[in-house]
Design an enzyme around this catalytic site. Structure first.
Site, PDB file in Angstrom:
ATOM      1  CB  SER A  33     -10.311 -42.634  40.954  1.00  0.00           C
ATOM      2  OG  SER A  33     -11.525 -43.452  41.268  1.00  0.00           O
ATOM      3  CG  ASP A  44     -17.990 -39.169  40.295  1.00  0.00           C
ATOM      4  OD1 ASP A  44     -18.410 -40.194  39.860  1.00  0.00           O
ATOM      5  OD2 ASP A  44     -16.877 -38.860  40.331  1.00  0.00           O
ATOM      6  CG  HIS A  64     -15.109 -41.494  38.422  1.00  0.00           C
ATOM      7  ND1 HIS A  64     -15.139 -41.023  39.466  1.00  0.00           N
ATOM      8  CD2 HIS A  64     -14.229 -42.487  38.016  1.00  0.00           C
ATOM      9  CE1 HIS A  64     -14.032 -41.448  40.045  1.00  0.00           C
ATOM     10  NE2 HIS A  64     -13.450 -42.414  39.213  1.00  0.00           N
TER      11      HIS A  64
END
Length: 398
Positions: A219, A339, A369
């Site tokens: 991320s 996601d 995610h």
């Protein structure tokens, strides 16, 4: 879906997956702007958002009042976060999650505090294979926004270390167990420099000297890893990106006047928690049981985003999106196909624009995610095995 351009690694083909959105070759759906703006300033609300937020603390069942009180204390400063983490170590070992239940006896761990160039204590941790097992290479990990290199990553690191790799990770200043105001990023390039400092020290350690070195980010950590690679393109043997944060959609970029206002607010009230964040746990964790477990990550930052942090993350993505074609080393990009926090089509765009001749994109059908923590157990192990397979193909025996 797997896309790969590499002279040495051809992963087996997964079933094809098609998003309902338009074809990325015609209209790439880019990463959406974080919900940084107060509601009166925010432009139109897109159908798919990108919110780099840790989410609100999920309820923790079965805890005494004393433990609940410990978890709810002010964590603005590192000493409090360290006390809370110590208090919850035994609780974490009892959690019903595959990353905590795996038996990897013999994995050697070490924790220490390095110092950055400004004298701040930076928490560092390593996981090494069993004594006597050959170390094939080293993997340096960059965590996501609000998170830490402990908790879920402990199990991820042990699994990869058991396959013959030395794993190293740090908490950014202001996150996890490192010094600094919780959730505060005064300068993203300074943060990247802090990470490079610690990883440079790691490269001099006797157990891994001369071995291949890889950097891995999840991320926001994907953005940090990309910036590390762009600053040091010849010092890494490969980059692994998990649901990376690397681009903002033009159609949701605020007008210039709003950006100026954001910049002004970050100068006047840089530490203020001005930007409300929505809970994205249901978008991040597909498995409800694993979503519940995430609430026990008690030292994560899950409050409103600080104004300077918001501006610095905008700067980071703006910088990266102009340099996607400069990604030149071996790269593995992993993304959940469903996601809604960071867009998998942005990962496809990165794959297409990267100049690397050795690049692989894997999209996991139905994945959300947090593909390393929030999926059903079999999917988590599949993603971990894919990482190890990719590393193995690039680490020849000594």
């Amino acid at each position: 879906m797997i896309l790969s351009r590499t002279p040495t690694f051809r992963p087996p083909t997964a079933p094809p997956f098609h998003r309902k959105s338009s074809s990325p070759s015609k209209h790439p759906q880019k990463m959406h702007l974080p919900s940084f703006l107060p509601s009166k300033l925010h432009p139109k609300t897109p159908k798919t958002h990108f919110r780099v937020t840790a989410g609100k603390r999920l309820p923790m069942e079965g805890l005494s009042q004393e433990m609940c009180a410990i978890a709810s204390q002010n964590l603005d400063h590192a000493p409090a976060r360290r006390r809370v983490r110590s208090a919850f170590i035994d609780v974490h070992q009892q959690l019903d999650h595959c990353l905590f239940k795996m038996d990897h006896g013999g994995i050697r761990t070490e924790e220490w505090y390095g110092r950055n160039s400004r004298g701040m204590e930076i928490f560092c941790k390593s996981w090494l294979p069993k004594v006597g097992d050959r170390i094939k290479g080293a993997l340096c990990f960059c965590h996501g926004y609000g998170s830490t290199c402990t908790f879920f990553f402990e199990g991820i690191a042990k699994r990869i270390a058991a396959s013959g790799y030395a794993i190293y990770a740090v908490d950014y200043p202001g996150f996890g167990l490192s010094e600094g105001l919780h959730g505060y990023i005064p300068n993203i390039d300074e943060l990247v420099g802090d990470v490079i400092e610690q990883f440079t020290n790691v490269k001099g350690r006797s157990e891994v000297k001369g071995l291949p070195f890889f950097v891995m980010g999840e991320s926001m950590g994907g953005a940090v890893s990309l910036k590390i690679h762009l600053k040091e393109p010849d010092k890494w043997d490969g980059v692994i990106l998990v649901a990376p944060m690397c681009k903002i959609a033009e159609d949701v970029m605020p007008p210039a006047i709003v950006l100026k206002l954001l910049a002004l607010m970050s100068e006047v009230l840089p530490e203020a928690k001005l930007f409300p964040q929505k809970d994205t746990s249901e978008l991040s964790y597909r498995d409800p049981k694993n979503r519940k477990t995430a609430g026990y990550n008690v030292i994560s930052y899950n409050d409103n985003m600080r104004s300077r942090t918001a501006v610095e993350l905008l700067k980071a993505t703006s910088d990266i999106e102009t340099q996607l074609d400069k990604v030149s080393g071996p790269v593995l990009i992993l993304h959940g196909a469903e996601d809604k926090v960071t867009d998998p089509l942005v990962s496809r765009l990165l794959y297409e624009k990267a100049s690397s001749k050795d690049k692989t994109l894997k999209l996991y059908p139905d994945g959300f995610h947090c593909i390393l923590q929030g999926e059903p157990d079999d999917r988590i192990f599949t993603v971990l095995d894919d990482i190890v397979t990719w590393l193995d193909s690039r680490c020849s025996p000594n």
